[in-house]
Design a protein around this motif. Structure first.
Motif, PDB file in Angstrom:
ATOM      1  N   TYR A  23       0.764  -1.248  -0.058  1.00  0.00           N
ATOM      2  CA  TYR A  23       0.114   0.068  -0.079  1.00  0.00           C
ATOM      3  C   TYR A  23       0.942   1.361  -0.013  1.00  0.00           C
ATOM      4  CZ  TYR A  23      -2.886   3.672   1.708  1.00  0.00           C
ATOM      5  OH  TYR A  23      -3.518   4.979   1.807  1.00  0.00           O
ATOM      6  N   THR A  24       1.809   1.544   0.782  1.00  0.00           N
ATOM      7  CA  THR A  24       2.635   2.422   0.865  1.00  0.00           C
ATOM      8  C   THR A  24       3.310   2.687  -0.595  1.00  0.00           C
ATOM      9  OG1 THR A  24       3.154   2.146   3.265  1.00  0.00           O
ATOM     10  CG2 THR A  24       4.730   3.572   2.221  1.00  0.00           C
ATOM     11  N   ILE A  25       3.748   1.658  -0.984  1.00  0.00           N
ATOM     12  CA  ILE A  25       4.698   1.798  -2.442  1.00  0.00           C
ATOM     13  C   ILE A  25       3.624   2.352  -3.534  1.00  0.00           C
ATOM     14  CG2 ILE A  25       5.638   0.658  -4.490  1.00  0.00           C
ATOM     15  CD1 ILE A  25       6.699  -1.368  -2.212  1.00  0.00           C
ATOM     16  N   LEU A  26       2.420   1.852  -3.489  1.00  0.00           N
ATOM     17  CA  LEU A  26       1.414   2.256  -4.369  1.00  0.00           C
ATOM     18  C   LEU A  26       0.872   3.573  -4.165  1.00  0.00           C
ATOM     19  CD1 LEU A  26      -1.312  -0.472  -4.881  1.00  0.00           C
ATOM     20  CD2 LEU A  26       0.010   0.467  -6.676  1.00  0.00           C
ATOM     21  N   HIS A  27       0.721   3.953  -3.010  1.00  0.00           N
ATOM     22  CA  HIS A  27       0.255   5.260  -2.558  1.00  0.00           C
ATOM     23  C   HIS A  27       1.282   6.488  -2.694  1.00  0.00           C
ATOM     24  CE1 HIS A  27      -1.081   8.462   0.289  1.00  0.00           C
ATOM     25  NE2 HIS A  27      -2.275   8.087  -0.006  1.00  0.00           N
ATOM     26  N   TYR A  28       2.849   6.095  -2.647  1.00  0.00           N
ATOM     27  CA  TYR A  28       3.814   7.071  -2.931  1.00  0.00           C
ATOM     28  C   TYR A  28       3.666   7.469  -4.476  1.00  0.00           C
ATOM     29  CZ  TYR A  28       7.913   9.656  -2.590  1.00  0.00           C
ATOM     30  OH  TYR A  28       9.010  10.512  -2.404  1.00  0.00           O
ATOM     31  N   ILE A  29       3.585   6.208  -5.189  1.00  0.00           N
ATOM     32  CA  ILE A  29       3.499   6.475  -6.511  1.00  0.00           C
ATOM     33  C   ILE A  29       2.284   7.184  -7.136  1.00  0.00           C
ATOM     34  CG2 ILE A  29       3.435   5.087  -8.734  1.00  0.00           C
ATOM     35  CD1 ILE A  29       4.806   2.719  -7.485  1.00  0.00           C
ATOM     36  N   LEU A  30       1.308   7.160  -6.404  1.00  0.00           N
ATOM     37  CA  LEU A  30      -0.031   7.793  -6.864  1.00  0.00           C
ATOM     38  C   LEU A  30       0.129   9.287  -6.443  1.00  0.00           C
ATOM     39  CD1 LEU A  30      -3.128   8.118  -7.041  1.00  0.00           C
ATOM     40  CD2 LEU A  30      -3.504   7.701  -4.837  1.00  0.00           C
ATOM     41  N   VAL A  31       0.770   9.508  -5.398  1.00  0.00           N
ATOM     42  CA  VAL A  31       0.775  10.952  -4.766  1.00  0.00           C
ATOM     43  C   VAL A  31       1.913  11.713  -5.866  1.00  0.00           C
ATOM     44  CG1 VAL A  31       1.538  12.550  -3.191  1.00  0.00           C
ATOM     45  CG2 VAL A  31      -0.030  10.565  -2.665  1.00  0.00           C
ATOM     46  N   GLY A  53      11.519  -6.258  -6.637  1.00  0.00           N
ATOM     47  CA  GLY A  53      10.414  -7.556  -6.467  1.00  0.00           C
ATOM     48  C   GLY A  53       9.128  -7.034  -6.261  1.00  0.00           C
ATOM     49  N   GLU A  54       8.816  -5.880  -5.347  1.00  0.00           N
ATOM     50  CA  GLU A  54       7.469  -5.512  -5.255  1.00  0.00           C
ATOM     51  C   GLU A  54       6.868  -4.743  -6.444  1.00  0.00           C
ATOM     52  OE1 GLU A  54       5.884  -6.072  -2.578  1.00  0.00           O
ATOM     53  OE2 GLU A  54       7.299  -7.159  -1.442  1.00  0.00           O
ATOM     54  N   VAL A  55       7.955  -4.123  -6.978  1.00  0.00           N
ATOM     55  CA  VAL A  55       7.295  -3.188  -8.502  1.00  0.00           C
ATOM     56  C   VAL A  55       7.039  -4.193  -9.354  1.00  0.00           C
ATOM     57  CG1 VAL A  55       8.345  -2.148 -10.187  1.00  0.00           C
ATOM     58  CG2 VAL A  55       8.560  -1.308  -8.148  1.00  0.00           C
ATOM     59  N   ASP A  56       7.931  -5.503  -9.476  1.00  0.00           N
ATOM     60  CA  ASP A  56       7.664  -6.373 -10.477  1.00  0.00           C
ATOM     61  C   ASP A  56       6.139  -6.896 -10.149  1.00  0.00           C
ATOM     62  OD1 ASP A  56       9.794  -6.229 -11.964  1.00  0.00           O
ATOM     63  OD2 ASP A  56      11.082  -7.833 -10.772  1.00  0.00           O
ATOM     64  N   PHE A  57       6.047  -7.397  -8.853  1.00  0.00           N
ATOM     65  CA  PHE A  57       4.545  -7.726  -8.540  1.00  0.00           C
ATOM     66  C   PHE A  57       3.494  -6.980  -9.003  1.00  0.00           C
ATOM     67  CE2 PHE A  57       0.964  -8.041  -5.492  1.00  0.00           C
ATOM     68  CZ  PHE A  57       0.552  -9.290  -5.597  1.00  0.00           C
ATOM     69  N   LEU A  58       3.655  -5.724  -8.562  1.00  0.00           N
ATOM     70  CA  LEU A  58       2.491  -4.558  -8.569  1.00  0.00           C
ATOM     71  C   LEU A  58       2.206  -4.409  -9.970  1.00  0.00           C
ATOM     72  CD1 LEU A  58       3.622  -1.999  -5.992  1.00  0.00           C
ATOM     73  CD2 LEU A  58       1.657  -3.779  -5.829  1.00  0.00           C
ATOM     74  N   LYS A  59       3.162  -4.436 -10.837  1.00  0.00           N
ATOM     75  CA  LYS A  59       3.053  -4.388 -12.605  1.00  0.00           C
ATOM     76  C   LYS A  59       2.454  -5.588 -13.225  1.00  0.00           C
ATOM     77  CE  LYS A  59       5.991  -4.048 -16.803  1.00  0.00           C
ATOM     78  NZ  LYS A  59       7.300  -4.045 -17.242  1.00  0.00           N
ATOM     79  N   GLU A  60       2.632  -6.960 -12.579  1.00  0.00           N
ATOM     80  CA  GLU A  60       2.048  -7.970 -12.977  1.00  0.00           C
ATOM     81  C   GLU A  60       0.405  -8.000 -12.798  1.00  0.00           C
ATOM     82  OE1 GLU A  60       4.145 -11.252 -11.304  1.00  0.00           O
ATOM     83  OE2 GLU A  60       5.888 -10.880 -12.242  1.00  0.00           O
ATOM     84  N   GLN A  61       0.161  -7.193 -11.911  1.00  0.00           N
ATOM     85  CA  GLN A  61      -1.268  -7.242 -11.269  1.00  0.00           C
ATOM     86  C   GLN A  61      -1.859  -6.142 -11.946  1.00  0.00           C
ATOM     87  OE1 GLN A  61      -2.689  -9.409  -8.996  1.00  0.00           O
ATOM     88  NE2 GLN A  61      -0.707 -10.512  -9.290  1.00  0.00           N
ATOM     89  N   GLY A  62      -1.128  -5.258 -12.763  1.00  0.00           N
ATOM     90  CA  GLY A  62      -1.764  -4.163 -13.731  1.00  0.00           C
ATOM     91  C   GLY A  62      -2.120  -3.305 -12.774  1.00  0.00           C
ATOM     92  N   LEU A  63      -1.224  -2.747 -11.539  1.00  0.00           N
ATOM     93  CA  LEU A  63      -1.714  -1.760 -10.635  1.00  0.00           C
ATOM     94  C   LEU A  63      -0.633  -0.664 -11.069  1.00  0.00           C
ATOM     95  CD1 LEU A  63      -1.967  -3.623  -7.496  1.00  0.00           C
ATOM     96  CD2 LEU A  63      -3.781  -2.909  -8.988  1.00  0.00           C
ATOM     97  N   ILE A  64       0.446  -0.892 -11.434  1.00  0.00           N
ATOM     98  CA  ILE A  64       1.195   0.461 -12.055  1.00  0.00           C
ATOM     99  C   ILE A  64       1.794   0.113 -13.467  1.00  0.00           C
ATOM    100  CG2 ILE A  64       2.112   0.756  -9.666  1.00  0.00           C
ATOM    101  CD1 ILE A  64       4.768  -0.798 -10.585  1.00  0.00           C
ATOM    102  N   ASP A  65       1.951   1.199 -14.091  1.00  0.00           N
ATOM    103  CA  ASP A  65       2.730   1.331 -15.582  1.00  0.00           C
ATOM    104  C   ASP A  65       4.055   1.475 -15.274  1.00  0.00           C
ATOM    105  OD1 ASP A  65       0.341   0.761 -16.552  1.00  0.00           O
ATOM    106  OD2 ASP A  65      -0.375   2.757 -16.348  1.00  0.00           O
ATOM    107  N   VAL A  66       4.994   0.998 -15.799  1.00  0.00           N
ATOM    108  CA  VAL A  66       6.324   1.103 -15.740  1.00  0.00           C
ATOM    109  C   VAL A  66       6.924   1.819 -17.021  1.00  0.00           C
ATOM    110  CG1 VAL A  66       8.629   0.227 -15.325  1.00  0.00           C
ATOM    111  CG2 VAL A  66       6.867  -0.650 -14.172  1.00  0.00           C
ATOM    112  N   GLU A  67       7.589   2.919 -17.030  1.00  0.00           N
ATOM    113  CA  GLU A  67       7.989   3.538 -18.381  1.00  0.00           C
ATOM    114  C   GLU A  67       9.403   3.791 -18.178  1.00  0.00           C
ATOM    115  OE1 GLU A  67       5.334   6.855 -18.872  1.00  0.00           O
ATOM    116  OE2 GLU A  67       3.707   5.596 -18.359  1.00  0.00           O
ATOM    117  N   ALA A  68      10.047   4.192 -19.272  1.00  0.00           N
ATOM    118  CA  ALA A  68      11.413   4.859 -19.367  1.00  0.00           C
ATOM    119  C   ALA A  68      11.598   5.854 -18.159  1.00  0.00           C
ATOM    120  CB  ALA A  68      11.955   5.080 -20.581  1.00  0.00           C
ATOM    121  N   SER A  69      10.690   6.808 -18.278  1.00  0.00           N
ATOM    122  CA  SER A  69      10.806   7.694 -17.190  1.00  0.00           C
ATOM    123  C   SER A  69      10.403   7.533 -15.759  1.00  0.00           C
ATOM    124  CB  SER A  69       9.965   9.329 -17.758  1.00  0.00           C
ATOM    125  OG  SER A  69       8.670   8.689 -17.945  1.00  0.00           O
ATOM    126  N   GLY A  70       9.966   6.395 -15.424  1.00  0.00           N
ATOM    127  CA  GLY A  70       9.475   6.032 -14.013  1.00  0.00           C
ATOM    128  C   GLY A  70       8.350   5.251 -14.039  1.00  0.00           C
TER     129      GLY A  70
END
Length: 342
Positions: A23-31, A53-70
């Motif tokens: 939650y903390t990771i997702l929330h920080y990315i949101l803000v 590892g956490e970023v890979d998991f969140l990406k697999e779940q479709g909760l974040i988008d990872v781009e070249a800029s971040g």
């Protein structure tokens, strides 16, 4: 809900810890809007290996988008965060804090975000996001909304969006401009909020700090008088809360008045009014805009401020007794609750 949480914490403490971490990771990315992995790891005091590892998991779940800029939050991630917010507030112990403060001061609503704005820019951003969310939920069509200046209100403006346009609404400054950075002045914040929210705005181009003669002269100007009357139609106001002595310095209050404020025990400032420990008004700056009688007639008064250093000032304004909603952070809330029992 709380019973299930209690069982989980006893039988599956690792699961609860993992939930908090993700939650903390997702929330920080949101803000943050967009953030790089290294910056995120440093901000959350986490190794890049663990974060990867956490970023890979969140990406697999479709909760974040990872781009070249971040990384940025996805629509699914945003929706998930909204759904689990009440659960996370229970996990962080914030629900109890909210209710204790709400019931003690007779408020309509209290919203507390995790952290301490004094030490974390992220927490101040989250205060802004929470403020924008409360504003969207409470505002009605064709409403006049007054706002003050300051860095926290600037964060609220940043987090407003046109996703749900505030049809027919007007944003106005609660008072004349403060002699500081343009981006922190009430005029700028009112216009930014209006543009972000699909509303309209009117501005008040007068100094914040006026002598009595200048005040009387300006109020005789037809254009200024008409705008002030429009501002006083506001039925909702969102305002910051400042430390009295800090605000006196920022507003370049004369030494005689500053010494008087200090001697009389001034702790808080809001709307150009200075309050003591019991919420009594000690001094009013001669400013053009909302008066206390206007504020007392309003349907909704929203105070927003955070940081442990603001705790005493927030208590002072709450004791004055005209707030309906308080938006603050965990550090200030803990101070407020400690004062309830001391």
């Amino acid at each position: 809900m709380r019973e299930i949480l209690s069982i989980q914490q006893q039988l599956l403490p690792d699961l609860v810890d993992t939930l908090k971490k993700r939650y903390t990771i997702l929330h920080y990315i949101l803000v943050s809007g967009m953030v790089g992995r290294r910056t995120l790891a440093l901000s959350l005091n986490m190794t890049e290996r663990v974060l990867r590892g956490e970023v890979d998991f969140l990406k697999e779940q479709g909760l974040i988008d990872v781009e070249a800029s971040g990384m940025r939050i996805s629509a699914a991630g945003r929706e998930l965060l909204e759904k689990i917010e009440p659960l996370v507030k229970d996990l962080f112990g914030l629900t109890d804090l909210e209710e204790r403060i709400r019931s003690h001061y007779g408020l309509r609503q209290v919203v507390i975000v995790p952290g301490d704005s004094d030490v974390s820019p992220h927490t101040k951003k989250e205060l802004g996001r929470a403020g924008a969310s409360v504003l969207r939920k409470l505002v009605r069509e064709d409403e006049v909304i007054a706002v003050t200046g300051g860095s926290t209100l600037a964060e609220v403006a940043y987090h407003l969006t046109a996703a749900n346009p505030m049809k027919g609404c007007w944003f106005v400054p609660a008072r004349g401009g403060l002699g500081e950075s343009v981006e922190l002045q009430a005029n700028t914040i009112a216009s930014t909020m209006a543009k972000k929210a699909g509303a309209r705005y009117r501005l008040l181009h007068v100094p914040d700090h006026l002598g009595e003669e200048a005040y009387q002269s300006l109020m005789q100007d037809d254009h200024i008088s008409e705008i002030v009357q429009f501002i006083r139609k506001a039925r909702m106001v969102m305002h910051g809360i400042g430390d009295a002595m800090v605000m006196a310095r920022r507003r370049k209050v004369d030494s005689e008045t500053t010494e008087s404020l200090q001697r009389d025990g001034a702790l808080a400032e809001a709307f150009g009014y200075y309050f003591d420990r019991e919420g009594r008004i000690l001094h009013k700056m001669p400013t053009i805009g909302l008066r206390m009688e206007d504020i007392q007639r309003m349907d909704t008064v929203i105070g927003i401020a955070g940081g442990k250093s603001k705790g005493e000032a927030i208590v002072s304004v709450l004791k004055h007794g005209h707030e309906d909603v308080l938006i603050t952070d965990e550090a200030a809330a803990q101070y407020i609750v400690q004062r309830l029992t001391s």
